[in-house]
Design a protein around this motif. Structure first.
Motif, PDB file in Angstrom:
ATOM      1  N   ALA A  98       0.913  -1.355   0.125  1.00 44.06           N
ATOM      2  CA  ALA A  98      -0.050   0.093   0.092  1.00 44.06           C
ATOM      3  C   ALA A  98       1.000   1.271   0.089  1.00 44.06           C
ATOM      4  N   LYS A  99       1.798   1.356   0.798  1.00 47.23           N
ATOM      5  CA  LYS A  99       2.755   2.466   0.885  1.00 47.23           C
ATOM      6  C   LYS A  99       3.484   2.786  -0.473  1.00 47.23           C
ATOM      7  N   LEU A 100       3.987   1.758  -0.971  1.00 45.87           N
ATOM      8  CA  LEU A 100       4.944   1.846  -2.252  1.00 45.87           C
ATOM      9  C   LEU A 100       3.818   1.825  -3.477  1.00 45.87           C
ATOM     10  N   GLY A 101       2.340   1.667  -3.498  1.00 43.96           N
ATOM     11  CA  GLY A 101       1.694   1.717  -4.293  1.00 43.96           C
ATOM     12  C   GLY A 101       1.595   0.549  -5.467  1.00 43.96           C
ATOM     13  N   PHE A 102       2.272  -0.732  -5.009  1.00 43.88           N
ATOM     14  CA  PHE A 102       2.634  -1.798  -5.603  1.00 43.88           C
ATOM     15  C   PHE A 102       1.500  -2.863  -5.589  1.00 43.88           C
ATOM     16  N   ARG A 103       1.545  -3.767  -6.481  1.00 39.74           N
ATOM     17  CA  ARG A 103       0.509  -5.019  -6.286  1.00 39.74           C
ATOM     18  C   ARG A 103       0.958  -6.309  -6.271  1.00 39.74           C
ATOM     19  N   SER A 104       2.500  -6.340  -6.280  1.00 44.67           N
ATOM     20  CA  SER A 104       3.158  -7.713  -6.266  1.00 44.67           C
ATOM     21  C   SER A 104       4.426  -7.637  -5.390  1.00 44.67           C
ATOM     22  N   ARG A 105       4.808  -8.795  -4.842  1.00 47.28           N
ATOM     23  CA  ARG A 105       5.852  -8.833  -4.175  1.00 47.28           C
ATOM     24  C   ARG A 105       7.222  -8.821  -5.074  1.00 47.28           C
ATOM     25  N   ALA A 106       6.913  -9.083  -6.286  1.00 41.35           N
ATOM     26  CA  ALA A 106       8.334  -8.957  -7.193  1.00 41.35           C
ATOM     27  C   ALA A 106       8.520  -7.311  -7.540  1.00 41.35           C
ATOM     28  N   ARG A 107       7.653  -6.434  -7.384  1.00 41.26           N
ATOM     29  CA  ARG A 107       7.798  -5.132  -7.675  1.00 41.26           C
ATOM     30  C   ARG A 107       8.411  -4.673  -6.371  1.00 41.26           C
TER      31      ARG A 107
END
Length: 123
Positions: A98-107
């Protein structure tokens, strides 16, 4: 759309030498497609400013979790390494995404490597 378009995008984003390096690093994973995705994510993450590393929105514990995600650990492995419950690690991962605005662990892994690992590559 052809199946070669992600490869072409990765070569264009990284350049031929960096692309070959990313493919070589990514070959340790099960899927060549993941290597290409990793290369694209690493390129995007590398485009962030160096100040992003010093002004990270993550708490110290979230940084620990993100570092272990970048090492390829599962939530259960992270929980064991940090002496936490798996549910606590799940929540940390949710907060990191949420904080980084990502949807995957890879990101998250690509972001961590680009911003926090001294060599810019996964050890």
């Amino acid at each position: 759309m052809s199946t070669a378009s992600p490869v072409i995008s990765a070569v264009e984003a990284l350049g031929p030498t960096a692309f070959e390096k990313a493919i070589a690093e990514g070959s340790q994973y099960d899927s060549p497609a993941w290597a290409v995705e990793f290369a694209l994510m690493a390129s995007a993450a590398a485009g962030q400013s160096a100040s992003a590393a010093t002004s990270s929105p993550l708490t110290p514990r979230e940084k620990e979790v993100a570092a272990l995600v970048a090492e390829g650990m599962s939530n259960r492995q992270i929980a064991s390494a940090l002496d936490l419950s798996p549910r606590t690690v799940d929540r940390h991962i949710e907060h990191i995404l949420a904080k980084l605005g990502f949807r995957s662990r890879a990101r998250v892994a690509a972001w961590w490597v680009a911003n926090h690992h001294p060599s810019g590559t996964i050890p």
